[in-house]
Design an enzyme around this catalytic site. Structure first.
Site, short mmCIF file in Angstrom:
data_model
loop_
_atom_site.label_atom_id
_atom_site.label_comp_id
_atom_site.label_asym_id
_atom_site.label_seq_id
_atom_site.Cartn_x
_atom_site.Cartn_y
_atom_site.Cartn_z
N ASP A 178 0.92 -1.25 0.04
CA ASP A 178 0.14 0.34 -0.18
C ASP A 178 0.72 1.37 0.32
OD1 ASP A 178 0.62 -0.66 2.30
OD2 ASP A 178 -0.80 -0.44 3.34
N GLU B 174 -10.03 -2.51 4.63
CA GLU B 174 -10.89 -2.03 5.74
C GLU B 174 -12.09 -3.05 5.82
OE1 GLU B 174 -8.93 -0.60 8.01
OE2 GLU B 174 -8.08 1.61 6.64
N ASN C 157 -8.36 -3.10 13.73
CA ASN C 157 -9.54 -3.43 13.20
C ASN C 157 -9.51 -5.00 12.07
OD1 ASN C 157 -8.27 -2.33 10.59
ND2 ASN C 157 -10.03 -0.83 10.86
N HIS D 261 -8.35 -5.10 10.04
CA HIS D 261 -7.12 -4.91 7.88
C HIS D 261 -5.98 -5.54 7.51
CE1 HIS D 261 -5.25 -0.29 9.12
NE2 HIS D 261 -3.88 -2.15 8.75
C1 F6R Z 1 1.22 -1.69 6.10
C2 F6R Z 1 -0.14 -2.50 5.88
C3 F6R Z 1 -1.08 -2.36 7.16
C4 F6R Z 1 0.18 -2.53 8.61
C5 F6R Z 1 -1.16 -2.80 9.57
C6 F6R Z 1 -0.36 -3.05 11.00
O1 F6R Z 1 2.25 -1.44 5.02
O2 F6R Z 1 -0.64 -2.93 5.24
O3 F6R Z 1 -1.83 -3.25 6.85
O4 F6R Z 1 0.20 -4.16 8.39
O5 F6R Z 1 -1.77 -1.85 9.88
O6 F6R Z 1 0.72 -2.08 11.16
P1 F6R Z 1 1.36 -2.17 12.48
O7 F6R Z 1 2.73 -2.84 12.14
O8 F6R Z 1 2.70 -0.43 12.40
O9 F6R Z 1 0.63 -2.05 13.41
#
Ligand code: F6R
Length: 267
Positions: A83, A161, A154, A156
């Site tokens: 992303d 989402e 959440n 994702h």
């Molecule tokens: C990042 C991504 C997100 C993160 C998720 C967890 O490229 O795709 O899905 O993996 O938000 O983020 P952290 O590791 O910061 O808790």
């Protein structure tokens, strides 16, 4: 793997529980290095899907250390990131392109034109073309050998989402422009420093592409992830918890957790 880890099967997925986040990151890095090795042997190239965020930082440090030690080359590796914020300049320190440069791309011998991150500068009228092209590039490369994932609080995956659509619709979702969920925006204040500065939209690889990877490594660490990890692994498959869709391809998924993230899984 050391004896301090334990491996269990939950809802058809392999779950490796490590004593701490560092050990979990090491197991994830080992799995990526092993995938690179076996894909190079069988196909002459390795195609990796990569994640950003706080969780994989130590994984990238570990991969960079292996490269420095001479045991791991990225010359024949091709990467696709999950992303990117939209809109954002790649040189913005908050962009995921910058994150990848800092944590991995500048530290290994990955050729620049083999490191793909969705482009936050594409004019909005051409975003659909760009995201469809991203999916076509992955397919032209023969698909992802391994997708590294983190999980949002959440549920994702990438920036897919929680949503009110059907599981079939979510599972078919292509790479696209999305609105970030309030929980995701709240968590992004850590990076942006101020809620008003959080970029509310992003480009994300779709669930379809993620679920098509030949192997999926989900890394989750820390107590803040315990509840959502348990919901995703033990709860129903629902688009309210996007990571629960990993249950539909459970035999290709390895969850790598530390003890705090595994705390609500029960026995
Ligand atoms: C990042 C991504 C997100 C993160 C998720 C967890 O490229 O795709 O899905 O993996 O938000 O983020 P952290 O590791 O910061 O808790």
């Amino acid at each position: 793997m050391s004896s301090a880890e334990r491996t269990v099967q939950i809802s058809g997925s392999t779950v490796i529980v490590c004593p701490n986040a560092e050990a979990a990151s090491r197991v994830a890095a080992e799995s990526i290095a092993a995938t690179i090795d076996s894909a190079l042997k069988s196909r002459g190239k390795a195609i990796l899907g990569l994640a950003t965020g706080a969780t994989p930082e130590v994984v990238y440090a570990n991969l960079a250390a292996r490269h420095r030690a001479g045991g791991l080359s990225f010359q024949k590796v091709v990467t696709y990131n999950l992303d990117e914020y939209y809109p954002i300049q790649p040189i913005d320190p908050l962009s995921y392109r910058s994150y990848m440069h800092r944590h991995l791309f500048s530290r290994v011998d990955l050729p620049a034109n083999q490191a793909h991150v969705l482009d936050g500068t594409v004019p909005e009228a051409f975003v659909r073309e760009h995201t469809a092209e991203f999916d076509r590039w992955i397919e032209a490369d023969g698909g992802l050998d391994l997708q590294l994932l983190g999980i949002g609080r959440n549920g994702h995956i990438g920036f897919n989402e929680p949503a009110e659509w059907s599981v079939a619709e979510a599972a078919a979702a292509p790479t696209r422009l999305v609105e970030l969920h309030p929980v995701t925006r709240a968590d992004a204040v850590r990076e942006f420093g101020d809620a008003a500065k959080v970029i509310p939209r992003a480009l994300t690889m779709g669930v379809k592409q993620i679920l098509s990877a030949r192997a999926i490594v989900m890394l989750a660490t820390g107590p803040r992830k315990a509840s959502i990890v348990a919901q995703a692994l033990r709860g129903p498959v629902t688009t309210a918890v996007p990571a629960s869709l990993l249950q539909t391809v459970a035999d290709r998924v390895v969850w790598i957790l530390d003890e705090p993230a595994a705390a609500e899984l029960g026995s």
